[in-house]
Design an enzyme around this catalytic site. Structure first.
Site, short mmCIF file in Angstrom:
data_model
loop_
_atom_site.label_atom_id
_atom_site.label_comp_id
_atom_site.label_asym_id
_atom_site.label_seq_id
_atom_site.Cartn_x
_atom_site.Cartn_y
_atom_site.Cartn_z
CG ASP A 1 15.01 6.26 -2.59
OD1 ASP A 1 15.33 6.61 -3.74
OD2 ASP A 1 14.79 7.05 -1.66
CG LEU B 1 5.51 3.22 -15.84
CD1 LEU B 1 4.89 2.29 -16.88
CD2 LEU B 1 5.79 4.59 -16.45
N GLY C 1 3.14 -0.10 -12.69
CA GLY C 1 4.29 -0.98 -12.83
C GLY C 1 5.52 -0.25 -13.33
#
Length: 294
Positions: A236, A204, A208
């Protein structure tokens, strides 16, 4: 524990322009800088897992051009097996990245050699089977992803799928997935709450992430406060760091917390690969938080 992670995915060169603001359709702006970095979701995630302490390897395809050699050299510098990068005729995959003053970006990908990674060899399937965790994304053809997850499922290797660029995921692939990692936009597009996977991790950004294990309550993983410079590769970094922790035998919630710190550190530096933190850097950042919790 050996903590073996194999990534089957893309390898690109990122052509990054830095602007004050991302232009609107039809608008021209002047860039403040331009840089060339190694990248691609597969390569980024493999290096993130490697720097997190896993024995990580990348199966990918690059072109026979100078960009392809740059990626081969990058993999070798990270201590991974460069021979697992197939050299194909033609152009290496390329990503055109525009980053603004707030750290946000937009990205256009030209797949190039990534389109030619269609199936695994017997040796590559064996590497997957001997791993603790397999990571896949969707910047390569579904056929090679299905090859990889099938080999993982047969051997008991955990499968982490990052379904981006977002598109329909074949049932044969989903059936082998242990953990699906998506951002909030991908979660909405894929309607992840309806997908038959045991665990979904939704990132998010500054808010978080959430961890949802089937049959359990959703767990919120708070984000570390940071001032972002470049968010390219942060997702990533999260995926690779999470997989490395899971490969070490760490439970999902603790692995997600560790990966969240790694991702937060990555946005404080420019470029995807250059910004991926080492294990020591993440542990150092966790130090104050651990002391607060004692």
């Amino acid at each position: 524990m050996s903590a073996r992670v194999t990534v089957v995915g893309s390898a690109n060169v990122d052509l990054v322009t830095r602007v004050d603001r991302i232009p609107a359709p039809g608008e021209t702006v002047t860039a403040e800088s331009f840089a060339v970095f190694a990248g691609g979701k597969g390569l980024n995630q493999a290096i993130a897992a490697r720097r997190a302490g896993a024995q990580a390897q990348l199966i990918a395809a690059v072109g026979d051009d100078a960009y392809g050699q740059l990626l081969v050299d990058t993999i070798a510098t990270e201590g991974m097996d460069k021979n697992l990068l197939r050299r194909e005729g033609g152009a290496t995959g390329t990503a055109f990245v525009t980053t603004d003053a707030t750290g946000e970006n937009n990205i256009v990908i030209v797949p190039g050699a990534n389109r030619l990674l269609r199936h695994l060899t017997d040796e590559e399937r064996e590497l997957v089977s001997e791993s603790d965790v397999l990571i896949c994304q969707l910047e390569v053809p579904d056929t090679v992803v299905e090859d990889a997850v099938t080999a993982a499922w047969k051997s008991g290797t955990k499968v982490v799928l990052n379904p981006t660029p977002v598109r329909h995921v074949p049932a044969a692939i989903l059936a082998a997935v242990d953990v699906l990692i998506v951002n909030e936009h991908e979660a909405q597009q894929l309607q992840v709450d309806k997908l038959p996977v045991p665990c979904v991790l939704t990132t998010l950004g500054s808010k978080g992430s959430t961890l949802q294990v089937r049959g359990g309550r959703a767990i919120h993983i708070p984000a570390r406060k940071t001032i972002p410079l470049d968010t390219t590769g942060a997702g990533d970094t999260f995926v690779g760091a999470f997989a490395a922790e899971v490969a070490r035998g760490v439970e999902y919630e603790a692995a997600a917390q560790w990966a969240s710190i790694a991702a937060s550190l990555s946005v404080e530096e420019p470029g995807a690969v250059p910004s991926i933190p080492t294990r020591r850097a993440v542990d150092d950042a966790l130090g104050p938080k651990r002391e607060e919790n004692q």
